[in-house]
Design a protein around this motif. Structure first.
Motif, mmCIF file in Angstrom:
data_model
loop_
_atom_site.group_PDB
_atom_site.id
_atom_site.type_symbol
_atom_site.label_atom_id
_atom_site.label_comp_id
_atom_site.label_asym_id
_atom_site.label_seq_id
_atom_site.Cartn_x
_atom_site.Cartn_y
_atom_site.Cartn_z
ATOM 1 N N ALA A 1 0.836 -1.215 0.000
ATOM 2 C CA ALA A 1 0.000 0.000 0.000
ATOM 3 C C ALA A 1 0.863 1.253 0.000
ATOM 4 O O ALA A 1 0.569 2.227 -0.690
ATOM 5 N N PHE A 2 1.941 1.225 0.781
ATOM 6 C CA PHE A 2 2.836 2.377 0.844
ATOM 7 C C PHE A 2 3.915 2.302 -0.225
ATOM 8 O O PHE A 2 4.282 3.306 -0.844
ATOM 9 N N LEU A 3 4.431 1.095 -0.461
ATOM 10 C CA LEU A 3 5.664 0.976 -1.242
ATOM 11 C C LEU A 3 5.463 0.923 -2.759
ATOM 12 O O LEU A 3 6.399 1.233 -3.500
ATOM 13 N N GLU A 4 4.280 0.574 -3.232
ATOM 14 C CA GLU A 4 4.063 0.684 -4.685
ATOM 15 C C GLU A 4 4.070 2.163 -5.110
ATOM 16 O O GLU A 4 4.765 2.533 -6.053
ATOM 17 N N PRO A 5 3.313 3.029 -4.417
ATOM 18 C CA PRO A 5 3.406 4.470 -4.742
ATOM 19 C C PRO A 5 4.805 5.040 -4.505
ATOM 20 O O PRO A 5 5.262 5.915 -5.240
ATOM 21 N N TYR A 6 5.479 4.546 -3.481
ATOM 22 C CA TYR A 6 6.848 4.993 -3.159
ATOM 23 C C TYR A 6 7.778 4.716 -4.349
ATOM 24 O O TYR A 6 8.565 5.567 -4.758
ATOM 25 N N LYS A 7 7.649 3.519 -4.912
ATOM 26 C CA LYS A 7 8.488 3.146 -6.056
ATOM 27 C C LYS A 7 8.189 4.064 -7.252
ATOM 28 O O LYS A 7 9.095 4.498 -7.966
ATOM 29 N N LYS A 8 6.917 4.389 -7.430
ATOM 30 C CA LYS A 8 6.537 5.312 -8.513
ATOM 31 C C LYS A 8 7.140 6.695 -8.294
ATOM 32 O O LYS A 8 7.602 7.337 -9.239
ATOM 33 N N GLY A 9 7.145 7.147 -7.045
ATOM 34 C CA GLY A 9 7.764 8.441 -6.720
ATOM 35 C C GLY A 9 9.243 8.445 -7.072
ATOM 36 O O GLY A 9 9.761 9.413 -7.644
#
Length: 388
Positions: free
Chosen positions: A29-37
């Motif tokens: 939940a946190f780390l998929e968007p984090y990777k996109k960032g």
């Protein structure tokens, strides 16, 4: 063939490699968007000509939410992939394992997300810096409002590992200092990801607290909210809750979102600054999705490394350490500085209340608090942190 190989070799020498380690499978939940960032930042840096004339490459590895695995993949990134710097980690106990690895190997490590204070204080050292607003900082941002609630009897619930323990220690110390007559009447500390919501909620209710401090997040939070709503735990009770305003954890609550919880979070839909608007547009253009807090952290960690490498004009560890002490840069949350005294960035956070807005959880009445205002002085840090 020889020509091709030779030119590939020249290109390879012109690459700066960032090695990144995280619990992707365990905390998507946190780390998929984090990777996109991170990907957005790398794209922007390379489109602008790279760093010091070199292209930047990101190599990510999964640590299986296990400190031993994290250290093993860190070893591989350093020896086999020959990365120039290390960054990443989400879970605090893994962040501490990588902090220790960085110390043993004298390898530059930017801890992007793990929140425990030990990373920059008790276990802090020359080679590790941290981006994200720590447990101490976020708790210090919430405590003045908690004191203003004038509630004497507090119950506490947290995941029983480094992050939860760190947050609760800060909350108790800071609340007690501001309100000496406070009583902590119940404490529930389930293992991370293994919440037995029924028994935890019942135990908290039985203690008849005036208010609750919650540190659960992710799937544990969703179970806690559902069970707490069902059993009326939150009715006429103040709840102060760490991280709950982050879209990663608030969005899944949907029509179960509680009203009026005091939280830290990321109201991306309501931030009206030029630096956030530019980030929001670039992120939405690339991914056709809105950013989560992870997106901001991933983006800002890569941009921090870029600013440090540019300032050092090098990826050499000692030069990078020198460059990062006092390094300032712009992020989607405004300017931040990495403090020379403890290597903690001054990244701030948003504090507000939750609202169930027609079946969707949002943050309302929020304000941004600058992290620099919620950190101990250099003299206090000296007592907390081992001397170099």
């Amino acid at each position: 063939m020889t020509l091709l190989t030779a030119s590939a070799g020249v290109l390879a020498q012109g690459v700066i490699k960032i090695g990144e380690i995280n619990s992707y499978k365990a905390q998507p939940a946190f780390l998929e968007p984090y990777k996109k960032g991170m990907e957005l930042a790398i794209e922007q840096i390379n489109a602008a000509g790279g760093l010091n004339g070199k292209k930047v490459e990101l190599i990510t590895r999964d640590d299986n939410a296990n400190p031993g695995d994290a250290v093993r993949v860190a070893e591989e990134l350093v020896s086999r992939d020959q990365v120039d710097v290390l960054t990443g980690s989400f879970l605090s106990h893994i962040g501490l394992a990588l902090t220790d690895f960085s110390k043993q190997k004298k390898m530059f490590f930017l801890a992007s997300e793990p929140l425990t204070d030990k990373i920059v204080w008790q276990n802090g050292h020359r080679y590790t810096f941290r981006l994200r607003t720590s447990t101490y900082m976020q708790v210090a941002m919430l405590v003045p409002d908690a004191v203003a609630m004038k509630k004497k009897r507090w119950a506490i619930v947290y995941p029983n590992y480094e992050y939860g323990q760190s947050a609760v220690a800060s909350f108790k110390a800071l609340l007690k200092a501001a309100q000496p007559d406070v009583e902590f009447v119940a404490e529930q500390a389930p293992p991370l990801g293994k919440l037995d919501a029924g028994s935890v909620v019942q135990a908290l209710a039985d203690a008849k607290p005036d208010a609750i401090f919650n540190v659960l997040f992710g799937a544990d939070l969703a179970k806690f909210v559902r069970e707490g709503n069902t059993r009326g735990l939150f009715k006429d009770r103040e709840v102060v809750s760490l991280l709950t305003g982050e879209p990663e954890y608030l969005d899944p609550l949907k029509d179960e979102t509680p009203n009026g919880w005091l939280v830290t979070g990321y109201p991306w839909y309501g931030i009206k600054t030029p630096e956030h608007a530019a980030f929001l547009k670039a992120y939405q253009d690339k991914f056709k999705d809105y950013p989560r807090l992870g997106s901001v952290v991933g983006y800002s960690s890569i941009m921090s490394l870029a600013a440090g490498i540019k300032k050092a004009q090098s990826t050499e560890t000692e030069k990078l350490v020198t460059a990062f002490k006092g390094l300032s840069l712009m992020t989607p949350f405004g300017p931040i500085t990495y403090r020379p005294e403890d290597h903690q960035s001054t990244m701030g956070s948003f504090v507000g209340r939750t609202k169930n807005d027609g079946g969707k959880g949002v943050m309302v009445d929020f304000r941004f608090l600058d992290g620099a205002q919620f950190l101990p002085s250099a003299a206090e840090v000296k007592k907390l942190r081992p001397a170099e």
